[in-house]
Design a protein around this motif. Structure first.
Motif: not given
Length: 176
Positions: A116-117, A122-125, A171-176
């Motif tokens: 979930i987290l 990732t969905s907000h990036v 999750g955010v950092d994983g998308v970069k």
């Protein structure tokens, strides 16, 4: 005999009504104790009595402190003075509360919680939401909860949100 008492104490604490959780059983992954989880869940019930109103309070405080973030949201064209009554704003505020509720609901299932987290991050990036924005939201959430909850509940929320936002930011950092 000592271990028997400990086991029986654990069993009894789960059976008896009014169980408020143990403080000596930190989860290996999250570090949250049964007591932390109990405090988070029981205090969260207060928020869920009026999810849209509490979501509005959270987002209004967030935008009061960080007005530039309004541009990242689908209601960026709505005047701040209309937030309390605007249906789009209230709907999004309600969905934020339900997103937090999914975290509360998954506190006893670490695999689900991490998914979930991570998905939240990732969905907000693609919408331009940064790790810093999530940290600001965490700060504002604690500020709001400090006005609504007892100090012990706020401390449990701090621990919970530290874990939650750590995973979200991964999750955010994983998308970069």
């Amino acid at each position: 005999m000592h271990s028997f008492r400990k086991v029986m104490g654990t069993v009894v604490s789960y059976i008896l009504p009014g169980n408020t959780g143990r403080t000596d059983d930190p989860d290996k992954l999250t570090g949250l104790t049964s007591r932390d989880k109990y405090l988070v869940k029981s205090s969260w019930a207060k928020i869920m009595k009026a999810p849209a109103d509490n979501g509005v309070a959270l987002l209004c405080l967030f935008f009061e402190k960080y007005p530039d973030y309004v541009q990242l949201f689908p209601f960026k064209d709505v005047p701040v003075s209309e937030f309390n009554t605007n249906v789009r704003f209230r709907a999004h505020a309600n969905s934020v509360v339900y997103a937090l509720s999914s975290i509360v609901d998954a506190l006893n299932d670490n695999n689900l919680l991490v998914q979930i987290l991570t998905k939240t991050g990732t969905s907000h990036v693609p919408r331009g939401v940064t790790a810093e924005a999530f940290l600001h939201l965490k700060e504002v959430t604690i500020e709001l909860f400090s006005t609504l909850f007892k100090p012990e509940e706020v401390e449990a929320w701090k621990k919970t949100l530290d874990v939650a936002f750590f995973v979200i930011i991964k999750g955010v950092d994983g998308v970069k």
